[in-house]
Design a protein around this motif. Structure first.
Motif, short mmCIF file in Angstrom:
data_model
loop_
_atom_site.label_atom_id
_atom_site.label_comp_id
_atom_site.label_asym_id
_atom_site.label_seq_id
_atom_site.Cartn_x
_atom_site.Cartn_y
_atom_site.Cartn_z
N HIS A 1 3.79 4.27 -24.55
CA HIS A 1 3.69 3.31 -25.64
C HIS A 1 4.58 2.09 -25.36
CE1 HIS A 1 4.68 1.56 -29.57
NE2 HIS A 1 3.50 2.00 -29.96
N ASP A 2 5.84 2.36 -25.00
CA ASP A 2 6.77 1.26 -24.74
C ASP A 2 6.39 0.51 -23.47
OD1 ASP A 2 8.09 1.96 -27.01
OD2 ASP A 2 9.69 3.06 -26.00
N LEU A 3 5.98 1.26 -22.44
CA LEU A 3 5.61 0.61 -21.18
C LEU A 3 4.46 -0.38 -21.38
CD1 LEU A 3 6.29 0.75 -18.08
CD2 LEU A 3 4.28 2.23 -17.87
N GLY A 4 3.49 0.00 -22.19
CA GLY A 4 2.35 -0.88 -22.46
C GLY A 4 2.79 -2.18 -23.13
N LEU A 5 3.72 -2.06 -24.06
CA LEU A 5 4.19 -3.27 -24.75
C LEU A 5 4.99 -4.17 -23.81
CD1 LEU A 5 5.28 -2.42 -28.40
CD2 LEU A 5 3.46 -3.95 -27.63
N ILE A 6 5.84 -3.54 -22.97
CA ILE A 6 6.60 -4.33 -21.99
C ILE A 6 5.62 -5.11 -21.11
CG2 ILE A 6 8.21 -4.25 -20.04
CD1 ILE A 6 9.14 -1.48 -21.13
N TYR A 7 4.59 -4.40 -20.67
CA TYR A 7 3.59 -5.01 -19.80
C TYR A 7 3.04 -6.28 -20.43
CZ TYR A 7 -0.08 -5.03 -16.26
OH TYR A 7 -0.88 -5.37 -15.21
N GLN A 8 2.72 -6.21 -21.72
CA GLN A 8 2.12 -7.36 -22.40
C GLN A 8 3.13 -8.47 -22.63
OE1 GLN A 8 -1.13 -7.81 -22.90
NE2 GLN A 8 -0.46 -9.90 -23.33
N ILE A 9 4.34 -8.11 -23.00
CA ILE A 9 5.36 -9.15 -23.22
C ILE A 9 5.60 -9.91 -21.92
CG2 ILE A 9 7.80 -9.56 -23.79
CD1 ILE A 9 7.62 -7.11 -25.69
N VAL A 10 5.68 -9.19 -20.81
CA VAL A 10 5.89 -9.85 -19.51
C VAL A 10 4.68 -10.71 -19.16
CG1 VAL A 10 6.24 -9.45 -17.04
CG2 VAL A 10 7.51 -8.09 -18.71
N ASP A 11 3.47 -10.25 -19.51
CA ASP A 11 2.27 -11.06 -19.31
C ASP A 11 2.40 -12.39 -20.04
OD1 ASP A 11 0.22 -10.03 -17.65
OD2 ASP A 11 -1.24 -10.23 -19.27
N ASP A 12 2.85 -12.33 -21.28
CA ASP A 12 3.01 -13.55 -22.08
C ASP A 12 4.07 -14.46 -21.46
OD1 ASP A 12 1.12 -12.54 -23.79
OD2 ASP A 12 2.50 -12.07 -25.43
N LEU A 13 5.17 -13.84 -20.97
CA LEU A 13 6.23 -14.63 -20.33
C LEU A 13 5.70 -15.30 -19.06
CD1 LEU A 13 9.23 -12.17 -20.83
CD2 LEU A 13 9.20 -14.57 -21.59
N LEU A 14 4.93 -14.55 -18.26
CA LEU A 14 4.38 -15.12 -17.03
C LEU A 14 3.42 -16.25 -17.35
CD1 LEU A 14 3.67 -11.91 -14.89
CD2 LEU A 14 5.35 -13.70 -14.40
N ASP A 15 2.63 -16.08 -18.40
CA ASP A 15 1.67 -17.13 -18.76
C ASP A 15 2.42 -18.39 -19.20
OD1 ASP A 15 -1.33 -17.75 -19.47
OD2 ASP A 15 -0.12 -18.51 -21.13
N ALA A 16 3.51 -18.19 -19.94
CA ALA A 16 4.26 -19.34 -20.46
C ALA A 16 5.03 -20.06 -19.35
CB ALA A 16 5.21 -18.89 -21.56
N GLU A 17 5.48 -19.31 -18.35
CA GLU A 17 6.38 -19.89 -17.34
C GLU A 17 5.76 -19.99 -15.96
OE1 GLU A 17 10.06 -17.75 -16.96
OE2 GLU A 17 9.76 -16.86 -18.93
N GLY A 18 4.76 -19.16 -15.70
CA GLY A 18 4.35 -18.88 -14.32
C GLY A 18 3.66 -20.04 -13.63
#
Lengths: 296, 296
Positions: free
Chosen positions: A213-230
């Motif tokens: 459950h937590d791993l899935g959320l981390i995955y998505q938060i990092v996706d959002d961070l990568l999209d914003a910064e990447g």
């Protein structure tokens, strides 16, 4: 982490070889369909979901061959979801993992059908006798995969995502629910499949449920961070799309620093769930750090 | 035939009621998805595939509840295929069974997702404990459904259809293969599911296999005849599309009279396969005449 990366790559190679054998190279007039399915499923990818199935299942003593087949079935569902999500009427993406998306490389009708047929293939693979000797175990996997990918899972999450930002607004509860369904359900099932194949007890299953459950959320938060910064060259796909489309993300609600902090907090919590397994869970712990620190 | 029509309608009503209970009325932000799935699956329809499952299974002594569930799973696959086939990038149909198609009534993204989620729902229903007490029987049904709907079945047939007329040309062999895959595979599986649920022996299965093979082809030939001759008010959808799109059909190859003659020949042959079952197969024989003489 160097050794984790090597293990992830080794697992990805094995999954790709197994998928290559499972997805027929059809000839005849329908060969275009098989070609598009293989383009989508065998292209570059981290194969993080099958990796989770293999890692959880090995830790609990499951048979290797069944883990690999279940991982391939899950990867087919993931590949189908990417094809459909990329379509012009959905997220309208031309590039995925550095290559043209399926509807660009082929055409839209072929892309829809390739996604449809990859979903059928996933259930055929999961139900097959080589997945596990006990029919009841294979059935549990089929049911779990159907739930994770259906209206209350992945497809339902993508529906909410398409309605965003109207439906999500600035409500982090709705946003979390969206991603819990859209990406979390299949990531959770990937871990669960390993436990099901090992016929693990309920303590182990509950611990892994919390972890996933937590791993899935981390995955998505990092996706959002990568999209914003990447940079596109790093992410292998179009970036900054969320902001251009006015979408609500963990970054728009929490800010970059807040989102990073949230991900770090979830990472610590995910590892705590694994205490039950001692050092045998080290690879699953490393996976948390990998997802947290990934750049693509 | 009057009594056949009544039995078909009675069966359709039961299937609709069962589907209504199986397809959740989701609330929450993803309610739009559940609504589109229900619009597609619960709308008007003859439910001929579940009817075949019920008729074959009852003849062979299968349990009623399991037949109904399996029929619902098959109808979900059929409904998903209609949604996706109607999409602008596929057959681009605005009307189906006298109502706006799903991408018109909702939108294209919702239509794609509703089809995807109906496919997941089909496997979840088929795998469920209420379908049959033996896990191995349910697994056989899951595998059969996956094969009938996948790249070597329905989806593969639709791929060939999209490539027509270039790939089909005037080759009746390729055209037959197309429809054997596109509509025949699921019709065959509908009959087979009844036999699987009854745990019937191989003689009965082979006879029903031959029957279903011919029935599927009759169905398609009559479809082509209706398209060539029909009025939209009768067929409940756009007609004369095949000719406008330059598609190869049984009518373009055999002519109207030749296609009718072929269908009649297949009908006689389909009934011969049923000799094994004596008068208990009367309803399956009546079904041949119904498919042959249908006007919509």
């Amino acid at each position: 982490m160097a050794s984790f990366q090597a293990q992830l790559e080794e697992s990805a190679d094995r999954v790709t070889v197994a998928l290559d054998a499972l997805l027929a190279r059809a000839d005849g007039p329908e060969a275009r369909l098989a070609s598009a399915m293989r383009y989508a499923a065998l292209g570059p990818g981290k194969r993080i979901r099958p990796f989770l199935t293999l890692a959880a299942g090995r830790m609990l003593g499951a048979d290797e061959r069944g883990l690999l087949r279940a991982g391939c079935a899950i990867e087919c569902i993931h590949a189908y979801s990417l094809i459909h999500d990329d379509l012009p009427s959905m997220d309208d993406d031309d590039v995925r993992r550095g290559r043209p998306t399926v509807h660009i490389a082929y055409d839209e009708a072929t892309a829809i059908l390739a996604g449809d047929a990859l979903q059928s293939a996933a259930f055929e693979i999961m139900a097959g006798a080589d997945t596990h000797p006990h029919p009841s175990v294979r059935l549990a996997l089929v049911e779990g995969l159907a739930k994770a990918s259906g209206a209350r899972g992945m497809a339902g999450g993508q529906m909410i995502d398409m309605l965003s930002p109207q439906r999500v607004g600035d409500d982090i509860g709705v946003l979390t629910r969206l991603h819990r369904m859209k990406t979390g359900a299949l990531i959770s099932f990937s871990v669960e499949a390993g436990a099901v194949l090992a016929e693990a007890g309920s303590d182990a299953r509950h611990a892994l449920e919390g972890y996933a459950h937590d791993l899935g959320l981390i995955y998505q938060i990092v996706d959002d961070l990568l999209d914003a910064e990447g940079l596109p060259s790093i992410a292998g796909k179009a970036v900054n799309k969320d902001a251009r489309q006015g979408k609500t993300t963990f970054v728009t609600i929490l800010g970059v620093d807040g989102a990073r902090e949230r991900a770090r907090h979830l990472a610590a919590q995910a590892k705590e769930y694994l205490a039950l397994f001692g050092s045998s869970a080290n690879i699953l712990k490393d996976c948390v750090d990998f997802v947290l620190e990934r750049r693509s």
